[in-house]
Design a protein around this motif. Structure first.
Motif, mmCIF file in Angstrom:
data_model
loop_
_atom_site.group_PDB
_atom_site.id
_atom_site.type_symbol
_atom_site.label_atom_id
_atom_site.label_comp_id
_atom_site.label_asym_id
_atom_site.label_seq_id
_atom_site.Cartn_x
_atom_site.Cartn_y
_atom_site.Cartn_z
ATOM 1 N N GLY A 1 -1.719 -10.015 7.704
ATOM 2 C CA GLY A 1 -0.618 -9.213 7.229
ATOM 3 C C GLY A 1 -0.904 -7.869 7.683
ATOM 4 N N GLU A 2 -0.214 -6.706 7.462
ATOM 5 C CA GLU A 2 -0.254 -5.716 7.655
ATOM 6 C C GLU A 2 -1.561 -4.768 7.748
ATOM 7 O OE1 GLU A 2 2.659 -3.288 5.566
ATOM 8 O OE2 GLU A 2 4.255 -4.909 5.574
ATOM 9 N N ARG B 1 0.847 -1.080 -0.059
ATOM 10 C CA ARG B 1 -0.003 -0.194 0.086
ATOM 11 C C ARG B 1 0.843 1.303 -0.029
ATOM 12 N NH1 ARG B 1 -5.233 1.317 1.297
ATOM 13 N NH2 ARG B 1 -5.448 3.425 2.418
ATOM 14 N N GLN B 2 0.466 2.029 -0.879
ATOM 15 C CA GLN B 2 1.383 3.565 -0.987
ATOM 16 C C GLN B 2 0.710 4.440 -0.212
ATOM 17 O OE1 GLN B 2 4.061 3.454 -3.462
ATOM 18 N NE2 GLN B 2 3.500 1.342 -2.671
ATOM 19 N N PRO B 3 1.734 5.261 0.407
ATOM 20 C CA PRO B 3 1.289 6.429 1.181
ATOM 21 C C PRO B 3 0.857 7.749 0.361
ATOM 22 C CG PRO B 3 3.699 6.346 0.896
ATOM 23 C CD PRO B 3 3.460 5.165 0.195
ATOM 24 N N VAL B 4 -0.199 8.122 0.984
ATOM 25 C CA VAL B 4 -0.958 9.213 -0.022
ATOM 26 C C VAL B 4 -0.397 10.656 0.475
ATOM 27 C CG1 VAL B 4 -3.244 9.902 -0.434
ATOM 28 C CG2 VAL B 4 -2.880 7.490 -0.199
ATOM 29 N N ARG C 1 9.126 -10.147 8.738
ATOM 30 C CA ARG C 1 9.990 -9.089 9.467
ATOM 31 C C ARG C 1 9.682 -8.771 10.822
ATOM 32 N NH1 ARG C 1 8.908 -6.648 4.541
ATOM 33 N NH2 ARG C 1 7.909 -4.851 5.490
ATOM 34 N N LEU C 2 10.744 -8.384 11.614
ATOM 35 C CA LEU C 2 10.332 -7.868 12.948
ATOM 36 C C LEU C 2 10.494 -6.475 13.113
ATOM 37 C CD1 LEU C 2 12.276 -10.450 14.878
ATOM 38 C CD2 LEU C 2 9.896 -10.621 14.425
ATOM 39 N N THR C 3 10.483 -5.761 12.261
ATOM 40 C CA THR C 3 10.572 -4.258 11.951
ATOM 41 C C THR C 3 9.271 -3.567 11.284
ATOM 42 O OG1 THR C 3 11.774 -4.239 9.968
ATOM 43 C CG2 THR C 3 13.036 -4.181 11.805
ATOM 44 N N GLY C 4 8.965 -2.300 11.528
ATOM 45 C CA GLY C 4 7.952 -1.957 10.765
ATOM 46 C C GLY C 4 6.654 -2.336 11.256
ATOM 47 N N PRO C 5 5.436 -2.315 10.265
ATOM 48 C CA PRO C 5 4.214 -2.997 10.617
ATOM 49 C C PRO C 5 3.866 -4.480 10.782
ATOM 50 C CG PRO C 5 3.820 -1.375 8.763
ATOM 51 C CD PRO C 5 5.574 -1.496 8.889
ATOM 52 N N LYS C 6 4.898 -5.274 10.141
ATOM 53 C CA LYS C 6 4.942 -6.577 10.401
ATOM 54 C C LYS C 6 5.721 -6.875 11.750
ATOM 55 C CE LYS C 6 4.665 -8.960 5.928
ATOM 56 N NZ LYS C 6 4.190 -7.758 5.092
ATOM 57 N N GLY C 7 6.381 -6.040 12.346
ATOM 58 C CA GLY C 7 7.089 -6.303 13.568
ATOM 59 C C GLY C 7 5.944 -5.773 14.613
#
Length: 589
Positions: A261-262, A109-112, A178-184
Motif C-alpha cells: 500500500g501507500e 495516516r494523518q498529516p502532522v 486508485r490511479l491518483t495520489g500515493p496509490k497512483g
C-alpha cells in the motif's frame, strides 16, 4: 437512530465503500442514514446531499458549517459520522454548535502540523481502522488514547466465498486501487519497474481516470475501469495486488494476495504475517509515508503465483475480523457510548415492588406504593410523552431501539410478583397504555424472605398464584421474568445453590407461560461473577440489578442499573428520576 455520514471525495475511495457498506447495514437494522459528500457513487440506501467539502476557502467553510447545521436540525440528526479530514473539520464545528454527538473514522495516516495537533476536529471519538493509525494519532498528533477506538472495515462476507484457482493461459495479476495520489504513484512504479508485463496478464482495476503517464503501458496492460462485480474480478486473478479492503476481500476469496500500500509492502499474506498486515491495514499505514523495497517485489510476485490459494487459516481469520455484522455491532456500541456520554441522558429503568390501597397495608420496608400515587405516576409519564419498552422488545429489535429519534422510552419493572400486581397494577397499565416487566419468585407463596428477617421483620404479603402469573403473561402488556425460587442473597450462596435457584425458577415459569424468558432480576440487587455466568448460561439475554452496573444501559446487559421508586416518590420526585440524567447526577454527587 438518525445518522449523517459525511465524506469529502471526488472519486471512489475506500472511505466511500466503508461508509456505504456500513450505512446500508445500519439501514437494514432500522436506522435512518443520510449521506453528504462532494460525490457518492456506490449504491446506498438513504438521502444524499451534495456539498463540496474540498472547496476549503474560509467563506466556503462557513457555508459548509451552516449547511450541516441546517441538515442536523431539519432531519433530527442524532449522530454525525465523518470519514475524512475535510468533512470532519466542518462537522466538528457544526456538532459543537448544535450539541450533536460525532465520531470520525480515520482511514489513513494523518498529516502532522501545528494546527492539527491543537485542533483534532474528530468529534467525540476517533475510530482508526487499524492499530497503526491509532498509534500515529497518539504519537504524532497527541490524541488521547481514551478518545480512540479501533474499528475495522466491515466486509459483506457472504459476497466473498473461496473460489477454485482460475485456469488462465498466462498468470493474471490484478492490481486494484486508485490511479491518483500515493496509490497512483505506487501503481505506476509497479508497472514500470517491478512487473514483467510480457510474462504476465496484468489488469489494473480502478475507478480513476487513466492519466497520460500510464499511456505507455496501454498496449501491455489492461485498464478495466471500475467494476461492481468485485468477487468475479477477484476469482479470475492468479494473484491480487492491493491494500486495505482490496486485500481483505481477496483473501476472503482465497486468492494469493500481495499486500502493498501507500506505506509498506507486507508481502504475500500468510499465517505468519497476517496479524502484522491487519495492524497496518495491509500496507496502507506505517510509521513513515513510504517504506517499500521495490527490488524485492518481483520475488514476492513469483512466490504468490506458486500458491494456488491462500491458507484457509488466513481466510478464516480475515472473515472473522472483518465480518460486517460484527463490525456494525461494534459501531452501534460506539454510537451508544458517544450519544449517552455527550448528552448525559439514558433511558430510565424504574423499579416498583407492591401496591397498596390504604395505609393499613403499609410495610416496614419501603417497597410499597399507594395505587393512587401509581396512577398519578402513569399520568405524568403519559404527559411527558413516554412509551414503555420491555426486554422482550429489545431482544427482538436491539437495545439501540431505546434511542429511536423523536421517542421517549422508559422501562417499568416490578419485583417479586405480589398478588396486587394482578389486582391493582394490571388494570392501570392497560388504562394508560403502558407495559411492564414483572420479576416473579416461584418457590414461595408469600414474602418469606422479608417476614423471617430477624432484624427487621416485614408484614406478610401474598404472592401471585400460578393462574394470576399466567393471566399477566397473556395480558399483552406484561413480560414475565425470572427472580429465583426463594429470593435469597445470591452472592452469599455457593455456585451450585445459585444454579438451582436460578434454573428451577426459569424452568417453572417457562412451563407455566409457555415461552422462553428473556430477563432476570437479582434479588436485593446482589450478584457476583458466578451469578452473572449462570444467568447467561441459562439463556437469559438481560439481567437487572439495583445500584450497581454501568450508567450506560447497553454496556453490561447482565448488570443493568435501575432507579428505585419508593413510597415518598411523589409526582415531582418521579419527574426528577425519569428525566434521563438522574443517575448521572446522583453518581457524580
Amino acid at each position: 437512530m438518525n445518522i449523517l455520514m459525511a465524506l469529502s471525495q471526488r472519486e471512489v475511495t475506500g472511505a466511500e465503500v466503508y461508509a456505504t457498506t456500513v450505512g446500508n447495514e445500519l439501514t437494514q437494522r432500522g436506522h435512518q442514514v443520510f449521506y453528504i459528500s462532494d460525490t457518492l457513487t456506490k449504491p446506498h440506501q438513504g438521502s444524499f446531499f451534495k456539498l463540496r467539502f474540498n472547496k476549503r476557502s474560509i467563506p466556503r467553510r462557513f457555508y459548509h458549517v451552516g449547511y450541516l447545521i441546517y441538515l442536523i436540525k431539519k432531519h433530527n440528526i442524532q449522530l454525525v459520522h465523518a470519514h475524512s479530514r475535510a468533512s470532519s473539520w466542518s462537522c466538528h464545528i457544526a456538532c459543537k454548535l448544535t450539541g450533536t454527538p460525532m465520531v470520525t473514522t480515520v482511514h489513513g495516516r494523518q498529516p502532522v502540523h501545528a494546527s492539527r495537533k491543537k485542533f483534532h476536529a474528530m468529534g467525540n471519538k476517533a475510530l482508526p481502522v487499524c492499530k497503526a493509525i491509532e498509534e500515529q494519532l497518539m504519537q504524532d498528533l497527541g490524541v488521547a488514547q481514551e478518545q480512540l477506538v479501533v474499528s475495522r472495515n466491515g466486509i459483506e462476507t457472504e459476497r466473498f466465498q473461496i473460489v477454485p484457482p482460475p485456469q488462465n493461459a498466462r498468470p493474471v495479476i490484478t492490481i486494484i486501487g486508485r490511479l491518483t495520489g500515493p496509490k497512483g504513484e505506487l501503481c505506476y512504479r509497479l508497472l514500470d519497474t517491478c512487473l514483467d508485463l510480457t510474462k504476465y496478464d496484468v489488469r489494473v482495476v480502478s475507478g480513476s481516470k487513466v492519466e497520460p503517464r500510464f499511456d505507455k503501458f496501454t498496449d501491455k496492460v489492461t485498464f478495466t475501469g471500475y467494476t461492481q462485480d468485485v468477487p468475479k474480478m477477484l476469482s479470475e486473478a492468479d494473484l491480487v495486488i492491493g491494500a486495505g479492503r482490496v486485500a481483505i476481500e481477496s483473501l476472503m476469496c482465497g486468492r494469493p494476495t500481495l499486500a502493498i500500500g501507500e506505506a509498506s509492502c507486507i508481502g504475500i499474506v500468510t499465517s505468519d504475517n497476517v496479524q502484522q498486515a491487519m495492524a497496518n491495514n495491509f500496507g496502507d499505514i506505517g510509521p513513515t509515508d513510504l517504506d517499500i523495497n521495490f527490488d524485492a517485489i518481483a520475488n514476492e510476485v513469483e512466490l504468490g503465483l506458486q500458491q494456488k490459494s491462500c491458507e484457509i487459516a488466513v481466510t478464516d481469520m480475515v472473515k472473522a475480523s472483518y465480518d460486517l455484522s460484527s463490525v456494525v455491532d461494534h459501531i452501534e456500541q460506539i454510537y451508544q457510548d458517544v450519544y449517552i456520554d455527550k448528552l448525559r441522558r439514558e433511558m430510565p429503568v424504574i423499579m416498583y415492588h407492591r401496591f397498596i390501597q390504604d395505609d393499613t397495608e403499609k410495610g416496614v420496608h419501603s417497597t410499597y406504593m399507594h395505587i393512587k400515587m401509581f396512577e398519578k405516576h402513569l399520568k405524568l409519564l403519559k404527559r411527558m410523552g413516554f412509551e414503555s419498552l420491555t426486554f422482550e422488545d429489545l431482544a427482538k429489535d436491539n437495545v439501540i431501539r431505546r434511542l429511536d429519534p423523536g421517542k421517549r422510552h422508559i422501562m417499568i419493572t416490578v419485583d417479586d410478583g405480589y398478588a396486587d400486581n394482578y389486582h391493582l397494577m394490571l388494570p392501570l397499565l392497560k388504562k394508560y397504555g403502558f407495559k411492564a416487566v414483572v420479576y416473579v419468585v416461584t418457590g414461595e407463596s408469600f414474602n418469606r424472605w422479608d417476614v423471617e428477617n430477624p432484624e427487621n421483620p416485614e408484614n406478610k404479603v401474598n404472592l401471585m398464584s400460578a393462574e394470576q402469573v399466567k393471566a399477566l403473561a397473556e395480558s399483552g402488556v406484561i413480560e414475565i421474568a425470572g427472580h429465583t425460587m426463594t429470593h435469597p442473597k445470591l452472592d452469599s450462596l455457593s455456585r451450585d445453590q445459585q444454579y438451582d435457584e436460578i434454573t428451577q425458577n426459569k424452568q417453572q415459569l417457562e412451563e407455566l407461560i409457555g415461552k422462553p424468558l428473556t430477563s432476570f432480576a437479582y434479588p436485593f440487587g446482589l450478584c457476583n461473577q458466578d451469578t452473572k455466568e449462570i444467568v447467561r448460561d441459562n439463556g437469559y439475554q438481560f439481567a437487572v440489578a439495583t445500584n450497581s452496573g454501568p450508567l450506560h444501559f447497553h454496556q453490561d446487559p447482565y448488570e443493568i442499573r435501575r432507579i428505585g421508586i419508593f413510597p415518598r416518590t411523589d409526582v415531582f420526585g418521579l419527574w426528577r428520576k425519569v428525566r434521563g440524567n438522574y443517575l448521572f447526577r446522583k453518581i457524580k454527587a
